[in-house]
Scaffold this motif. Structure first.
Motif, short mmCIF file in Angstrom:
data_model
loop_
_atom_site.label_atom_id
_atom_site.label_comp_id
_atom_site.label_asym_id
_atom_site.label_seq_id
_atom_site.Cartn_x
_atom_site.Cartn_y
_atom_site.Cartn_z
N ASP A 134 0.80 -1.23 0.00
CA ASP A 134 0.00 0.00 0.00
C ASP A 134 0.84 1.28 0.00
O ASP A 134 0.40 2.31 -0.49
CB ASP A 134 -0.98 -0.01 1.18
CG ASP A 134 -0.31 -0.32 2.51
OD1 ASP A 134 0.82 -0.84 2.50
OD2 ASP A 134 -0.92 -0.06 3.56
N VAL A 135 2.04 1.24 0.52
CA VAL A 135 2.94 2.40 0.56
C VAL A 135 4.12 2.09 -0.36
O VAL A 135 4.73 1.03 -0.23
CB VAL A 135 3.44 2.67 2.00
CG1 VAL A 135 4.44 3.81 2.04
CG2 VAL A 135 2.26 2.93 2.93
N PRO A 136 4.44 2.96 -1.31
CA PRO A 136 5.51 2.64 -2.28
C PRO A 136 6.83 2.19 -1.65
O PRO A 136 7.44 1.21 -2.07
CB PRO A 136 5.68 3.93 -3.07
CG PRO A 136 4.34 4.59 -2.99
CD PRO A 136 3.81 4.25 -1.63
N ARG A 137 7.30 2.89 -0.60
CA ARG A 137 8.56 2.50 0.04
C ARG A 137 8.47 1.10 0.61
O ARG A 137 9.37 0.28 0.43
CB ARG A 137 8.94 3.48 1.16
CG ARG A 137 10.21 3.08 1.90
CD ARG A 137 10.41 3.87 3.19
NE ARG A 137 9.38 3.65 4.19
CZ ARG A 137 9.35 2.61 5.03
NH1 ARG A 137 10.26 1.69 5.00
NH2 ARG A 137 8.37 2.52 5.92
N SER A 165 9.42 -4.75 0.44
CA SER A 165 8.91 -6.13 0.44
C SER A 165 9.42 -6.90 -0.77
O SER A 165 9.88 -8.04 -0.65
CB SER A 165 7.37 -6.13 0.44
OG SER A 165 6.86 -5.60 1.63
N LEU A 166 9.35 -6.28 -1.94
CA LEU A 166 9.81 -6.95 -3.16
C LEU A 166 11.32 -7.18 -3.14
O LEU A 166 11.81 -8.25 -3.54
CB LEU A 166 9.40 -6.14 -4.38
CG LEU A 166 7.88 -6.06 -4.64
CD1 LEU A 166 7.58 -5.07 -5.76
CD2 LEU A 166 7.30 -7.43 -4.93
N LEU A 195 17.47 -2.67 0.29
CA LEU A 195 16.79 -2.98 1.55
C LEU A 195 17.23 -2.01 2.65
O LEU A 195 16.41 -1.52 3.43
CB LEU A 195 17.08 -4.42 1.98
CG LEU A 195 16.33 -5.49 1.20
CD1 LEU A 195 16.92 -6.86 1.48
CD2 LEU A 195 14.85 -5.45 1.53
N TRP A 196 18.53 -1.74 2.71
CA TRP A 196 19.04 -0.81 3.72
C TRP A 196 18.46 0.60 3.50
O TRP A 196 18.03 1.26 4.45
CB TRP A 196 20.57 -0.76 3.71
CG TRP A 196 21.10 0.14 4.77
CD1 TRP A 196 21.25 -0.16 6.09
CD2 TRP A 196 21.51 1.50 4.61
NE1 TRP A 196 21.73 0.94 6.77
CE2 TRP A 196 21.90 1.97 5.88
CE3 TRP A 196 21.58 2.36 3.52
CZ2 TRP A 196 22.36 3.27 6.08
CZ3 TRP A 196 22.05 3.65 3.73
CH2 TRP A 196 22.43 4.09 5.00
N LEU A 197 18.42 1.03 2.25
CA LEU A 197 17.89 2.37 1.95
C LEU A 197 16.42 2.50 2.30
O LEU A 197 15.97 3.54 2.77
CB LEU A 197 18.12 2.71 0.48
CG LEU A 197 19.57 3.00 0.08
CD1 LEU A 197 19.69 3.08 -1.44
CD2 LEU A 197 20.08 4.27 0.75
N THR A 198 15.63 1.43 2.04
CA THR A 198 14.19 1.50 2.28
C THR A 198 13.81 1.14 3.71
O THR A 198 12.62 1.18 4.05
CB THR A 198 13.43 0.57 1.30
OG1 THR A 198 13.91 -0.77 1.46
CG2 THR A 198 13.60 1.03 -0.13
N SER A 199 14.79 0.79 4.54
CA SER A 199 14.47 0.46 5.93
C SER A 199 15.34 1.25 6.90
O SER A 199 14.87 2.20 7.51
CB SER A 199 14.62 -1.05 6.17
OG SER A 199 15.96 -1.46 5.94
N SER A 200 16.59 0.89 7.02
CA SER A 200 17.47 1.52 8.02
C SER A 200 17.66 3.00 7.74
O SER A 200 17.52 3.84 8.65
CB SER A 200 18.83 0.82 8.04
OG SER A 200 18.67 -0.53 8.38
#
Length: 187
Positions: A122-125, A130-131, A171-176
């Motif tokens: 539901d949220v692009p980030r 997830s992908l 993954l690091w950019l979109t989370s941490s």
């Protein structure tokens, strides 16, 4: 007229057949994680954040540790493949152990993401995250299965390693990175 009929000795193309099983299994891992993450009802809680202020902080710091180790992976790979010229008999061991430790750091993060939160679109980030998570484990599986294979084209491991590096960086950019810049530096 007599022509010289000498056959040129061009390198023979290598077969991609040995790469088929690692790619198929890696693809199945990525799809299975995505399907599970989408169909599983998220619990909201999965892993105790021992020593951390909460699960988001735990995930941000463990992913940061994995990201730093993947930078070590990049450096050691460049040394092993001769892109950085140095006498480094330690580079293969550093590459193997930094990769193992980086992978171990991702396990509680992935478990929490899948079990507690599920795959979200539901949220692009969060969708990209997830992908990328599913892709990371799929390409990592393909790389690990390709390692012992003989007869693969020379580009196989650098491409799979590069994709693994790229996925973990994403993954690091979109989370941490998101956590540290939005929530702040918290332990």
């Amino acid at each position: 007229m007599h022509e010289n009929t000498q056959v040129s000795r061009l390198p023979q193309p290598q077969s991609l057949a040995p790469l088929l099983v690692p790619l198929v299994v890696g693809g199945l891992v990525a799809v299975a994680l995505g399907v599970y993450g989408r169909l599983h009802t998220p619990t909201g809680y999965a892993v105790g954040p021992a020593g951390f202020s909460g699960p988001l902080a735990m995930k941000a710091w463990l992913t940061t540790g994995a990201f730093l180790l993947v930078l070590v992976q990049l450096f050691s790979a460049l040394v092993m493949w001769g892109r950085i010229k140095m006498d480094a008999p330690w580079a293969p061991a550093l590459h193997r152990w930094s990769g193992r430790l980086a992978f171990v750091l991702t396990i509680p993060v992935a478990f929490h993401c899948l079990y507690a939160l599920g795959a979200q679109f539901d949220v692009p980030r969060v969708m990209i995250h997830s992908l990328l998570g599913c892709f990371f484990y799929g390409v990592f599986t393909a790389k690990m299965l390709a390692l012992p294979k003989r007869g693969l084209p020379g580009w196989t491991l650098p491409v799979l390693g590069g994709l693994t590096f790229t996925a973990l960086t994403g993954l690091w950019l979109t989370s941490s990175f998101w956590f540290f810049t939005t929530i702040g530096i918290k332990f």
